[in-house]
Design a protein around this motif. Structure first.
Motif: not given
Length: 368
Positions: A308-313, A316-322
């Motif tokens: 469910d994150k493949k499009e979000a990556i 802009r400004y998308t970070r999967l891990r802090d």
């Protein structure tokens, strides 16, 4: 006193290693300097000689005496820092003539004493990459300007046209006004339409002008660009012990060099950045042709991406891990570059196993 066979072997081995080092320094195309622990310039590559206008007489001089040639104000402090800490340093720097480089300063370690006896300094020209990143940042800002203008600049002419149409409608409903009044309203309506067209053309010009920085197509060698990206990420590759493999089945591509370099740099950098803590990173970079399409593949064995994150990556400004550094803009820029080149980017990924990014560039199948 004669040399023992063991000493002779060691001497021959040292001579062989020295010849290999001399051969490397003589043939590499990368500007590199070797400065010893006393801050004396001991060796430099031909590329450094040409780039920094050095001469053979500069060998043996204190680095302070030739630092003006190199044009980096903090280079001496940076060398001292690396020698003192035994840790490499990587930074993006700008010369006095406004050219950007990535400077890598690596400690030259005396293994048996575990101390630095100097540094090797490598300079990678990243001016094109910096400029294209700035270009896309500028483009992003101007997208916001365009949206603002759409709301404010077009709102006025559209409202004016709407009001004039209402006037004409009311006039017709009441039996019509004089021909002169109708002609006046029509002229005002024409002026409003002309103003609307002018505003729209101005907004289009903004977008086209801002994209000019990435439009110079050329024949680019994949191997050279991949080598450039690997050199730019040398410290991160060394630190992570990453194994980078390339399979060049399609040697060239017709595209702006800075575009393909930024794409490869970002994808390779992400593959290393999002490595799995359970194994050493392995990255495959492959190029191939499929009819009128050149395919660039970057496959890693890293953390992987949730479905469910493949499009979000790509937003802009998308970070999967802090816990992983980054601005969240890299893949957004990659996607824009690819699409602006008429291509597309896809990702396949399995959490815990790794990810595969494929970039498809449309090319003339007769071009080679």
């Amino acid at each position: 006193m004669g040399n023992s066979p063991g000493n002779t072997y060691k001497l021959d081995k040292l001579t062989e290693l020295n010849e290999e080092l001399e051969n490397y320094f003589s043939n590499t195309i990368i500007p590199q300097l070797f400065v010893d622990g006393d801050m004396i310039l001991r060796k430099f590559t031909p590329a450094a000689m040409t780039h920094f206008k050095l001469s053979d007489s500069d060998v043996g001089r204190h680095i302070d005496e030739v630092s003006n040639n190199i044009r980096f104000p903090t280079i001496i402090e940076n060398i001292h820092e690396v020698i003192g800490s035994n840790k490499s340093l990587e930074k993006e720097i700008q010369t006095t003539d406004n050219v950007w480089y990535q400077m890598n300063i690596l400690p030259y370690i005396v293994r048996r004493e575990n101390r630095s006896n100097g540094v090797i300094i490598t300079f990678i020209d990243i001016n094109d990459r910096i400029q294209i990143l700035k270009g896309y940042e500028r483009l992003n800002r101007n997208h916001e300007v365009v949206i603002h203008a759409l709301y404010h600049d077009i709102k006025g002419p559209v409202s004016n046209i709407e009001a004039l149409v209402n006037i004409m409608d009311e006039a017709m409903g009441e039996g019509g006004n004089s021909e002169a009044e109708a002609k006046e309203v029509m002229e005002m309506l024409k002026l409003s339409v002309a103003k609307l067209r002018e505003t729209v053309e101005d907004l289009v010009d903004i977008g086209e002008a801002e994209m000019d920085f990435a439009n110079a197509t050329e024949r680019v060698n994949f191997g050279n660009v991949i080598e450039d990206a690997i050199l730019s990420l040398k410290d991160k590759i060394t630190e992570s012990e990453a194994k980078i493999t390339s399979e060049i089945r399609e040697a060239e591509i017709g595209i702006p060099r800075k575009t393909i370099r930024s794409i490869i740099y970002n994808l390779l950098g992400n593959a290393i950045k999002y490595r799995s803590p359970e194994r050493l990173p392995e990255v495959l970079i492959r190029t191939e042709r499929a009819n009128d399409t050149v395919v660039l593949t970057v496959r890693d064995n890293g953390m992987g991406i949730q479905e469910d994150k493949k499009e979000a990556i790509f937003a802009r400004y998308t970070r999967l891990r802090d816990d992983v550094e980054g601005s969240g803009i890299g893949l957004f820029i990659v996607k824009n570059m690819v699409e602006d080149s008429g291509g597309r980017i896809e990702v396949e990924s399995t959490v815990g196993e790794g990810s595969t990014f494929r970039v498809y560039f449309r090319q003339n199948p007769t071009q080679k």
